[in-house]
Scaffold this motif. Sequence first.
Motif, PDB file in Angstrom:
ATOM      1  N   GLY A 212       0.793  -1.223   0.000  1.00 25.01           N
ATOM      2  CA  GLY A 212       0.000   0.000   0.000  1.00 25.01           C
ATOM      3  C   GLY A 212       0.823   1.269   0.000  1.00 25.01           C
ATOM      4  O   GLY A 212       0.283   2.370   0.155  1.00 25.01           O
ATOM      5  N   ILE A 213       2.140   1.138  -0.166  1.00 27.76           N
ATOM      6  CA  ILE A 213       3.002   2.329  -0.220  1.00 27.76           C
ATOM      7  C   ILE A 213       2.790   3.046  -1.550  1.00 27.76           C
ATOM      8  O   ILE A 213       2.860   4.278  -1.629  1.00 27.76           O
ATOM      9  CB  ILE A 213       4.483   1.938  -0.030  1.00 27.76           C
ATOM     10  N   ILE A 214       2.577   2.277  -2.597  1.00 25.83           N
ATOM     11  CA  ILE A 214       2.149   2.835  -3.882  1.00 25.83           C
ATOM     12  C   ILE A 214       0.705   2.401  -4.090  1.00 25.83           C
ATOM     13  O   ILE A 214       0.392   1.216  -4.014  1.00 25.83           O
ATOM     14  CB  ILE A 214       3.030   2.346  -5.049  1.00 25.83           C
ATOM     15  N   GLU A 215      -0.164   3.363  -4.314  1.00 22.55           N
ATOM     16  CA  GLU A 215      -1.592   3.070  -4.466  1.00 22.55           C
ATOM     17  C   GLU A 215      -2.057   3.507  -5.848  1.00 22.55           C
ATOM     18  O   GLU A 215      -1.697   4.581  -6.325  1.00 22.55           O
ATOM     19  CB  GLU A 215      -2.389   3.808  -3.396  1.00 22.55           C
ATOM     20  N   ILE A 216      -2.844   2.648  -6.468  1.00 19.69           N
ATOM     21  CA  ILE A 216      -3.422   2.963  -7.773  1.00 19.69           C
ATOM     22  C   ILE A 216      -4.914   3.196  -7.564  1.00 19.69           C
ATOM     23  O   ILE A 216      -5.598   2.349  -6.972  1.00 19.69           O
ATOM     24  CB  ILE A 216      -3.213   1.815  -8.785  1.00 19.69           C
ATOM     25  N   ALA A 217      -5.398   4.349  -8.007  1.00 18.16           N
ATOM     26  CA  ALA A 217      -6.801   4.677  -7.748  1.00 18.16           C
ATOM     27  C   ALA A 217      -7.443   5.337  -8.955  1.00 18.16           C
ATOM     28  O   ALA A 217      -6.923   6.331  -9.460  1.00 18.16           O
ATOM     29  CB  ALA A 217      -6.905   5.599  -6.537  1.00 18.16           C
ATOM     30  N   PRO A 218      -8.575   4.792  -9.430  1.00 19.68           N
ATOM     31  CA  PRO A 218      -9.341   5.520 -10.445  1.00 19.68           C
ATOM     32  C   PRO A 218      -9.833   6.835  -9.844  1.00 19.68           C
ATOM     33  O   PRO A 218     -10.142   6.897  -8.647  1.00 19.68           O
ATOM     34  CB  PRO A 218     -10.517   4.587 -10.750  1.00 19.68           C
ATOM     35  N   LEU A 219      -9.925   7.860 -10.633  1.00 20.43           N
ATOM     36  CA  LEU A 219     -10.301   9.177 -10.131  1.00 20.43           C
ATOM     37  C   LEU A 219     -11.645   9.144  -9.405  1.00 20.43           C
ATOM     38  O   LEU A 219     -11.822   9.799  -8.372  1.00 20.43           O
ATOM     39  CB  LEU A 219     -10.350  10.175 -11.292  1.00 20.43           C
ATOM     40  N   ALA A 220     -12.596   8.390  -9.924  1.00 19.36           N
ATOM     41  CA  ALA A 220     -13.928   8.358  -9.320  1.00 19.36           C
ATOM     42  C   ALA A 220     -13.896   7.838  -7.887  1.00 19.36           C
ATOM     43  O   ALA A 220     -14.779   8.146  -7.089  1.00 19.36           O
ATOM     44  CB  ALA A 220     -14.865   7.494 -10.162  1.00 19.36           C
ATOM     45  N   PHE A 221     -12.865   7.046  -7.520  1.00 20.99           N
ATOM     46  CA  PHE A 221     -12.788   6.462  -6.194  1.00 20.99           C
ATOM     47  C   PHE A 221     -12.069   7.366  -5.194  1.00 20.99           C
ATOM     48  O   PHE A 221     -11.828   6.963  -4.056  1.00 20.99           O
ATOM     49  CB  PHE A 221     -12.086   5.090  -6.261  1.00 20.99           C
TER      50      PHE A 221
END
Length: 324
Positions: A212-221
């Motif tokens: 979780g040090i690098i997180e990938i997130a869609p903008l909507a989330f």
Amino acid sequence: MTSQEISLLPADNNRLSNFCGQLDNNLRQIEKRLQVEIANRGNQFKVTGLDDSVKAACGLMYKLFESTANEQLTAELIHLAMQDASIDLILEGSNLQAEHEVAIKTKIGLIKGRGLNQQAYLRKIVSHDINFGVGPAGTGKTYLAVACAIEALQNEQVRKIILVRPAVEAGEKLGFLPGDMAQKVDPYLRPLYDALYEMLGFERVEKMIDKGIIEIAPLAFMRGRTLNDAFIILDEAQNTTTEQIKMFLTRVGFGSTAVITGDITQIDLPSEKMSGLRHVLEVLKDIEGISFTFFAVRDVVRHPLVQRIVSAYEAYEKKNKAEL
């Protein structure tokens, strides 16, 4: 470069500990924002850097030390004190932007800006909390932002890196795609992954994602979150709506740096929707503390043909507008 020595009185160990912060984190925060180096022994401090930055740092340090008599210093209080002192205006009025060259250490060696625009972009990222990099493909907008994020993480200036990108369809209807959320948005984040893999190596990046040090997130989330102590990169921001980019910008918390990149000539939104990036550049253009770097064809650092392709499209579009 210049140096100035100051004494913070009274020489009270509890107040000095409050002032410096755990592991000198408060001093590191001042150093990062003002581009100075601070060394100390007891209540004696030596500040080194460009003249205007040193003066601003010393004035800020006196003010913050006074406040230690009544309150516990936090990253938030230091951030607000720098805002109240109009630190950004002091820096912009100095020769800092012209003289200081940022070099980022990564696994593949030192990364420096190619040309004046890239160098200015790096300087702005390390001295501003919110930064916009706007221009055509191949100008290093995303690559340099990732490099800055990695350095900030390695120097413990942030606790995590958050990579954000809108789905090209803008409606972000990802449910039909196979896999978990990271796998669903993988295709949209590929340029960010490529830069991370190059600078850190595949195995290390995968471990950091798992932790979780690098997180990938869609903008909507991103809605409803407040992002503290993070380096956040919003890539392909031209494909955000006006509501989405406003939502994203209001997620930025204390101790965080945000870089928003995009190319307003490559908007994939439906024609009836206005690009959030195009809109926000007009809305925020005069807001203190936000930096803007605009790249042009001359800044393209990919294959020479890419530069010619971008130039050809610009010339074609100008011709069509003139004919209309």
